[in-house]
Design a protein around this motif. Structure first.
Motif, PDB file in Angstrom:
ATOM      1  N   ILE A  21       3.878   6.383  -1.616  1.00 24.73           N
ATOM      2  CA  ILE A  21       4.168   5.299  -0.682  1.00 24.73           C
ATOM      3  C   ILE A  21       5.411   4.530  -1.126  1.00 24.73           C
ATOM      4  CG2 ILE A  21       3.334   3.071   0.168  1.00 24.73           C
ATOM      5  CD1 ILE A  21       0.487   4.290   0.058  1.00 24.73           C
ATOM      6  N   ALA A  22       5.487   4.214  -2.425  1.00 19.76           N
ATOM      7  CA  ALA A  22       6.629   3.471  -2.955  1.00 19.76           C
ATOM      8  C   ALA A  22       7.918   4.280  -2.801  1.00 19.76           C
ATOM      9  CB  ALA A  22       6.397   3.121  -4.418  1.00 19.76           C
ATOM     10  N   GLY A  23       7.837   5.582  -3.102  1.00 18.48           N
ATOM     11  CA  GLY A  23       9.007   6.430  -2.974  1.00 18.48           C
ATOM     12  C   GLY A  23       9.477   6.555  -1.537  1.00 18.48           C
ATOM     13  N   ALA A  24       8.529   6.688  -0.604  1.00 17.62           N
ATOM     14  CA  ALA A  24       8.875   6.795   0.809  1.00 17.62           C
ATOM     15  C   ALA A  24       9.530   5.512   1.300  1.00 17.62           C
ATOM     16  CB  ALA A  24       7.631   7.108   1.634  1.00 17.62           C
ATOM     17  N   MET A  25       8.995   4.357   0.888  1.00 15.22           N
ATOM     18  CA  MET A  25       9.580   3.081   1.288  1.00 15.22           C
ATOM     19  C   MET A  25      11.007   2.963   0.766  1.00 15.22           C
ATOM     20  SD  MET A  25       8.310  -0.816   0.395  1.00 15.22           S
ATOM     21  CE  MET A  25       8.530  -0.565  -1.378  1.00 15.22           C
ATOM     22  N   THR A  26      11.222   3.350  -0.485  1.00 19.53           N
ATOM     23  CA  THR A  26      12.558   3.263  -1.073  1.00 19.53           C
ATOM     24  C   THR A  26      13.548   4.159  -0.342  1.00 19.53           C
ATOM     25  OG1 THR A  26      11.559   2.821  -3.235  1.00 19.53           O
ATOM     26  CG2 THR A  26      13.870   3.491  -3.206  1.00 19.53           C
ATOM     27  N   ILE A  27      13.147   5.396  -0.078  1.00 18.81           N
ATOM     28  CA  ILE A  27      14.036   6.357   0.587  1.00 18.81           C
ATOM     29  C   ILE A  27      14.384   5.888   1.999  1.00 18.81           C
ATOM     30  CG2 ILE A  27      14.166   8.702   1.521  1.00 18.81           C
ATOM     31  CD1 ILE A  27      12.478   9.574  -0.916  1.00 18.81           C
ATOM     32  N   THR A 108       5.730  -4.621  -8.189  1.00 20.57           N
ATOM     33  CA  THR A 108       6.424  -3.684  -9.077  1.00 20.57           C
ATOM     34  C   THR A 108       7.205  -2.654  -8.278  1.00 20.57           C
ATOM     35  OG1 THR A 108       4.731  -3.944 -10.798  1.00 20.57           O
ATOM     36  CG2 THR A 108       6.120  -1.986 -10.920  1.00 20.57           C
ATOM     37  N   THR A 109       6.570  -2.060  -7.264  1.00 20.74           N
ATOM     38  CA  THR A 109       7.244  -1.044  -6.461  1.00 20.74           C
ATOM     39  C   THR A 109       8.400  -1.645  -5.666  1.00 20.74           C
ATOM     40  OG1 THR A 109       5.654  -1.336  -4.640  1.00 20.74           O
ATOM     41  CG2 THR A 109       5.146   0.346  -6.270  1.00 20.74           C
ATOM     42  N   VAL A 110       8.214  -2.862  -5.164  1.00 22.47           N
ATOM     43  CA  VAL A 110       9.275  -3.521  -4.402  1.00 22.47           C
ATOM     44  C   VAL A 110      10.474  -3.820  -5.300  1.00 22.47           C
ATOM     45  CG1 VAL A 110       9.902  -5.689  -3.266  1.00 22.47           C
ATOM     46  CG2 VAL A 110       7.839  -4.481  -2.584  1.00 22.47           C
ATOM     47  N   LEU A 111      10.224  -4.318  -6.509  1.00 22.70           N
ATOM     48  CA  LEU A 111      11.315  -4.645  -7.418  1.00 22.70           C
ATOM     49  C   LEU A 111      12.066  -3.390  -7.863  1.00 22.70           C
ATOM     50  CD1 LEU A 111       9.666  -7.439  -9.586  1.00 22.70           C
ATOM     51  CD2 LEU A 111      11.455  -7.714  -7.859  1.00 22.70           C
ATOM     52  N   LEU A 112      11.349  -2.296  -8.077  1.00 18.16           N
ATOM     53  CA  LEU A 112      12.012  -1.038  -8.433  1.00 18.16           C
ATOM     54  C   LEU A 112      12.889  -0.547  -7.278  1.00 18.16           C
ATOM     55  CD1 LEU A 112       9.124   0.850 -10.291  1.00 18.16           C
ATOM     56  CD2 LEU A 112      11.197  -0.111 -11.296  1.00 18.16           C
ATOM     57  N   ALA A 113      12.340  -0.611  -6.060  1.00 17.39           N
ATOM     58  CA  ALA A 113      13.110  -0.202  -4.888  1.00 17.39           C
ATOM     59  C   ALA A 113      14.317  -1.102  -4.695  1.00 17.39           C
ATOM     60  CB  ALA A 113      12.227  -0.225  -3.644  1.00 17.39           C
TER      61      ALA A 113
END
Length: 280
Positions: A21-27, A108-113
């Motif tokens: 989910i985090a990877g898809a949001m970032t991409i 965490t996922t938002v900050l990484l993205a």
């Protein structure tokens, strides 16, 4: 509460679907900013990081829903909720501990993205701006907290995963795709007697919109966030340099309070419902 939060956070870190989910949001967010970089008007934008933050408006709520909708009801339907309540733990600690755990994993996922987006903005535009980074990040985290609060609150409120996903997606439809074309028009009928609304809802620094619109529009977390991503950097700059805020102050403060409300009130209501629920 903190024990459950730590456990939920660590368990989530080991869950592959969370990172998908985090990877898809970032991409998806990255694809939008890269597309803008290749457009002829890219050089005209003076706040590129704020533009990058805006790309999360559509995808972050869906990521929060994916991360949070099973958080309580999934434990309840699987029967593992009894283990959590026997550690020892109270229903209050289960709800709020899980909320904190999911909030941390989403943050965490938002900050990484966002870090990836910041690198792209720095290389693509040559400017990034510390105040814009700080203010935009604060606004984005408030938006993330609003959606994870709503999602965990719904997960605590209902007794099945089907109801949880149905209810949270229904709320998403109302406050996101249907908000501007339907809900605001209904409010317009109440306040003006017509279905006409200001044509551009994203011009948050104009003082030309009617007063009712400045406040009602910010009841949507997405619209409150879109206002806050400009307002918070402007507020920080005014405090730091002693300048004057150019936009409407009161409606934007109201919008920030709306985001805080979305982050906290659904969790409280979900906890109250969960507290009296029969888990047998």
């Amino acid at each position: 509460m903190t024990t459950i939060a730590r456990k939920d956070f660590k368990d989530s870190l080991r869950t592959r679907s969370i990172w998908v989910i985090a990877g898809a949001m970032t991409i998806l967010c990255l694809s939008h900013i890269l597309a803008f970089l290749s457009s002829p008007i890219a050089d005209q934008h003076t706040q590129p990081f704020i533009l990058a933050v805006a790309q999360f408006t559509l995808w972050l709520p869906l990521a929060a829903i994916g991360i949070g909708f099973k958080s309580i009801v999934g434990e309840r339907t699987s029967g593992s909720i009894r283990i959590l309540l026997g550690q020892p733990g109270t229903r209050r600690s289960v709800v709020y501990g899980t909320y904190l755990g999911r909030l941390l994993i989403l943050a965490t996922t938002v900050l990484l993205a966002l870090a990836v987006m910041a690198v792209v903005v720095a290389f693509g535009f040559g400017i990034i701006g510390f105040i814009n980074v700080l203010g935009g990040t604060i606004a984005l985290l408030l938006f993330a907290f609003a959606w994870i609060g709503l999602t965990v609150g719904v997960s605590s409120f209902v007794a099945s995963e089907t109801r949880a996903i149905g209810l949270v997606m229904g709320i998403y439809a109302v406050v996101e795709p249907l908000w501007r074309n339907l809900i605001l028009r209904l409010f317009a009928v109440v306040f003006t007697g017509t279905t006409q609304t200001p044509s551009q809802a994203t011009v948050f620094y104009s003082l030309e919109e009617p007063t009712w619109y400045l406040y009602v529009n910010r009841l949507s977390p997405a619209e409150a966030f879109n206002a806050a991503r400009y307002y918070i950097p402007d507020l920080i700059e005014s405090i730091w340099y002693g300048t004057t805020i150019s936009g409407p102050h009161a409606p934007n403060v109201f919008g920030v309070l709306v985001l805080i409300g979305w982050a906290t009130i659904p969790v409280f209501l979900g906890y109250r419902r969960f507290e009296g629920a029969d888990l047998g």
